[in-house]
Motif scaffolding. Sequence first.
Motif, PDB file in Angstrom:
ATOM      1  N   ASP A 193       0.821  -1.213   0.000  1.00 50.52           N
ATOM      2  CA  ASP A 193       0.000   0.000   0.000  1.00 50.52           C
ATOM      3  C   ASP A 193       0.854   1.261   0.000  1.00 50.52           C
ATOM      4  OD1 ASP A 193      -2.131  -1.713   0.137  1.00 50.52           O
ATOM      5  OD2 ASP A 193      -2.657  -1.257   2.214  1.00 50.52           O
ATOM      6  N   ARG A 194       2.057   1.177   0.557  1.00 52.81           N
ATOM      7  CA  ARG A 194       2.972   2.332   0.531  1.00 52.81           C
ATOM      8  C   ARG A 194       3.198   2.828  -0.884  1.00 52.81           C
ATOM      9  NH1 ARG A 194       8.760   1.684   3.022  1.00 52.81           N
ATOM     10  NH2 ARG A 194       8.941   3.691   1.927  1.00 52.81           N
ATOM     11  N   LEU A 195       3.280   1.877  -1.820  1.00 52.76           N
ATOM     12  CA  LEU A 195       3.545   2.252  -3.212  1.00 52.76           C
ATOM     13  C   LEU A 195       2.398   3.066  -3.779  1.00 52.76           C
ATOM     14  CD1 LEU A 195       5.058  -1.115  -4.496  1.00 52.76           C
ATOM     15  CD2 LEU A 195       6.281   0.940  -3.737  1.00 52.76           C
ATOM     16  N   ALA A 196       1.171   2.741  -3.375  1.00 60.68           N
ATOM     17  CA  ALA A 196       0.010   3.505  -3.828  1.00 60.68           C
ATOM     18  C   ALA A 196      -0.020   4.885  -3.184  1.00 60.68           C
ATOM     19  CB  ALA A 196      -1.273   2.745  -3.524  1.00 60.68           C
ATOM     20  N   LYS A 197       0.314   4.946  -1.897  1.00 65.28           N
ATOM     21  CA  LYS A 197       0.289   6.220  -1.183  1.00 65.28           C
ATOM     22  C   LYS A 197       1.409   7.140  -1.645  1.00 65.28           C
ATOM     23  CE  LYS A 197       0.253   8.202   3.479  1.00 65.28           C
ATOM     24  NZ  LYS A 197       0.297   7.895   4.937  1.00 65.28           N
ATOM     25  N   GLU A 198       2.579   6.567  -1.891  1.00 64.59           N
ATOM     26  CA  GLU A 198       3.741   7.364  -2.268  1.00 64.59           C
ATOM     27  C   GLU A 198       3.914   7.455  -3.779  1.00 64.59           C
ATOM     28  OE1 GLU A 198       6.928   5.466  -0.192  1.00 64.59           O
ATOM     29  OE2 GLU A 198       6.027   5.804   1.781  1.00 64.59           O
ATOM     30  N   GLY A 199       3.005   6.808  -4.517  1.00 64.98           N
ATOM     31  CA  GLY A 199       3.085   6.831  -5.977  1.00 64.98           C
ATOM     32  C   GLY A 199       1.696   6.839  -6.580  1.00 64.98           C
ATOM     33  N   SER A 200       1.563   6.238  -7.761  1.00 71.79           N
ATOM     34  CA  SER A 200       0.293   6.260  -8.489  1.00 71.79           C
ATOM     35  C   SER A 200      -0.256   4.850  -8.667  1.00 71.79           C
ATOM     36  CB  SER A 200       0.475   6.912  -9.869  1.00 71.79           C
ATOM     37  OG  SER A 200       0.814   8.278  -9.747  1.00 71.79           O
ATOM     38  N   ASP A 201      -1.571   4.759  -8.631  1.00 72.40           N
ATOM     39  CA  ASP A 201      -2.300   3.508  -8.786  1.00 72.40           C
ATOM     40  C   ASP A 201      -3.028   3.567 -10.122  1.00 72.40           C
ATOM     41  OD1 ASP A 201      -4.014   1.353  -8.679  1.00 72.40           O
ATOM     42  OD2 ASP A 201      -4.738   1.748  -6.647  1.00 72.40           O
ATOM     43  N   PHE A 202      -2.524   2.813 -11.098  1.00 78.36           N
ATOM     44  CA  PHE A 202      -3.130   2.778 -12.433  1.00 78.36           C
ATOM     45  C   PHE A 202      -4.106   1.604 -12.479  1.00 78.36           C
ATOM     46  CE2 PHE A 202       0.775   5.093 -12.949  1.00 78.36           C
ATOM     47  CZ  PHE A 202       0.479   6.078 -13.889  1.00 78.36           C
ATOM     48  N   THR A 203      -5.393   1.905 -12.502  1.00 79.06           N
ATOM     49  CA  THR A 203      -6.410   0.853 -12.362  1.00 79.06           C
ATOM     50  C   THR A 203      -6.741   0.165 -13.679  1.00 79.06           C
ATOM     51  OG1 THR A 203      -8.301   2.335 -12.705  1.00 79.06           O
ATOM     52  CG2 THR A 203      -7.426   2.170 -10.464  1.00 79.06           C
ATOM     53  N   ARG A 204      -6.215   0.652 -14.805  1.00 79.94           N
ATOM     54  CA  ARG A 204      -6.591   0.091 -16.111  1.00 79.94           C
ATOM     55  C   ARG A 204      -5.449  -0.700 -16.754  1.00 79.94           C
ATOM     56  NH1 ARG A 204     -11.114   2.103 -18.303  1.00 79.94           N
ATOM     57  NH2 ARG A 204     -11.033   0.095 -19.339  1.00 79.94           N
ATOM     58  N   PHE A 205      -4.461  -1.112 -15.976  1.00 83.35           N
ATOM     59  CA  PHE A 205      -3.346  -1.883 -16.510  1.00 83.35           C
ATOM     60  C   PHE A 205      -3.792  -3.314 -16.824  1.00 83.35           C
ATOM     61  CE2 PHE A 205       0.129  -4.919 -15.757  1.00 83.35           C
ATOM     62  CZ  PHE A 205       1.071  -4.465 -16.675  1.00 83.35           C
ATOM     63  N   THR A 206      -3.361  -3.846 -17.963  1.00 85.42           N
ATOM     64  CA  THR A 206      -3.671  -5.231 -18.329  1.00 85.42           C
ATOM     65  C   THR A 206      -2.401  -5.970 -18.720  1.00 85.42           C
ATOM     66  OG1 THR A 206      -4.182  -4.557 -20.609  1.00 85.42           O
ATOM     67  CG2 THR A 206      -6.041  -4.828 -19.083  1.00 85.42           C
ATOM     68  N   VAL A 207      -2.354  -7.253 -18.347  1.00 82.06           N
ATOM     69  CA  VAL A 207      -1.275  -8.120 -18.797  1.00 82.06           C
ATOM     70  C   VAL A 207      -1.679  -8.762 -20.118  1.00 82.06           C
ATOM     71  CG1 VAL A 207      -0.118  -8.567 -16.622  1.00 82.06           C
ATOM     72  CG2 VAL A 207      -2.172  -9.855 -17.187  1.00 82.06           C
ATOM     73  N   ALA A 208      -0.724  -9.452 -20.757  1.00 78.60           N
ATOM     74  CA  ALA A 208      -0.927  -9.944 -22.119  1.00 78.60           C
ATOM     75  C   ALA A 208      -1.487 -11.355 -22.169  1.00 78.60           C
ATOM     76  CB  ALA A 208       0.384  -9.881 -22.899  1.00 78.60           C
TER      77      ALA A 208
END
Length: 470
Positions: free
Chosen positions: A63-78
Motif C-alpha cells: 500500500d505504501r507504493l500507492a500512497k507514495e506513488g500512483s495507482d493505475f487501475t486500467r493496466f492489463t497483462v498480455a
Amino acid sequence: MYLKSILTTVSLLVGLVSPTFGQSSTLTKDAKKPNILFIFADDWGWGDLSCHDHPYVKTPNIDRLAKEGSDFTRFTVASGVCSPSRTAVMTGHFPARHNVDGHFAWVPNNEQRGMPDWVDTAAPMLPRMLQGAGYKTAHFGKWHLSNNMIPDSPSPAEYGYDEYGAFNCSGEQMPYDHDARRTIAFMKKAQAENSPFFINLWIHEPHTPFHVIPKYRQMFPEITNDADSIFAATLAYADERVGQVLDALDELDLADNTLVIFTSDNGPARPKEGREPGLSYDSATGAGFDVGAAMGLTAGRKGFKASLYEGGINVPFLVRWPNKVPANKIDNDTMISAVDLLPTFSTLAGAELPNGYQADGYSQVEALLGTASKTRTKDLFWKSTNRFSDPSKSEHWASYAVVSDKWKLLTNQDQSYIELYDIVADPLEQNNLASKDPETSQMLTKKLSNWIATLPTKPTGNVFSDLRKK
C-alpha cells in the motif's frame, strides 16, 4: 525511425526524470539513470490489496507504493496465465508471436499444444538491452519462461541477467522466500559498484501451493474459515518481504532514484465452489495448501485466472518514483499494457533497441509521470488456449480478444461467437453490445483476423528440449 523516436523521447523527458529538473533538456553521459525494481506477483488479483478495499487481507507495505506513488487501475497483462504474461514483459511482444499461448509444462504437453519448451534465448530481451545501457541486471523469484521439469532448458543467465536465483527453471531451485534477501544483497552490490540496477523480483504468492508460516495465520485471529486464513497469511508474508526491500531502498538512500512497480502476471485463481483446502506438492517450491485456499478477488471484474475477461487480465499496477511519479494518485483512465514495459524501461534507461526490433507496445514514461494523454494509441491483442464452447457455462471460453480505443471484443476459436464491450464506460463488462453495434463488431473482428494472420504457425529456433527425441 522507431529507434530515433525513442531516443528523441528520452531527450525530451530527461529534464523530467533528472534530479536537476528543468536544467537540462538533452540526454548526457552524466545523467543519473534510475534504478528499476519490477515486482511481479503470481495470481494476485486486482482486489487483493487492502488499498483496493479487500475485506480482510492486509498489505501495508505494498500500500505504501500507492500512497507514495500512483495507482493505475486500467493496466492489463498480455495473458490470463503465467508464462505468456511473463514473455510479454521481457520481450515487449504479444506472446503469441513466440508461440507461447499457455504455461510451460513438461515436454509432451508443450508439444501437444504447439508450444516451444522455453522462450528463445535469441529473442529480444529486456535485461540484455539494459545491460547494454550500463545496468547491472538480476532476477530473483519465479522464472517460468521454461520449467524445472525440463533439465536442458536455458538458465536465466542466458537471457541477460548478471545474477539470478530462481525456481520454475532448470538447475537448482532457489527457496521461494529467499527473493527479498537476494534482492537486497544485489542492490548493495550494485550501489558499491556505482551502477544502476534492474531487478526482477518475481514473487511466488499467491500461487499454489500456499506455503503458510503459522505466525502469519496468528495475525488474523478473527478469520475462522481455513481458506480465508491461509490466503490472508500467505499475502501477509509476501507483503512483509516487499516491505523489507522498500526499507532497504530507504536505508541505502536509493529510493528517490528508483522506479518501483508492483503488479501481477494474471488475475486470481479460484477453486470450484465448495472445495476445501487440501495439501499439494510442487516440484519447484515444495509442499503447501492447494487451490482450495485460493480466495483471490477481482473487485467485481468478470472472470478469474485464464480468462480473457478483465478479471483474468486487469491486475494491480502501482508505480512509485519519488518526485517524478505523482504521489497518492489514482488513475482510472490510462490504459497501459504489459507490452509497454520494455519500451518504457528502455526509454528511462537510454537503452538502444536491437536493429529492426518493433515492440507491440510503446513507451509510457509520460503516463507514469502523469503528463500523457489518456487515449491509447496502439491496439492490444490476446490469444489463449481456452476452448470452452459454451459461454453461458464458463468465463474461460474466449480464445482471442482485441482492444481498440474504447472497444473490447472477445471471440471463440472459430469466431462464431463474439462479445463486444465499451471498456471505458463499462470496465466490468456487464453490457454486451455485439448485437447492438454490428459495425464495430465487424471492424474489430477484421482487426483480429489481420493480427492472427501475422502470427507464426509453429515454433522455430533453438526452443526444443532433447527430451522430444525420446
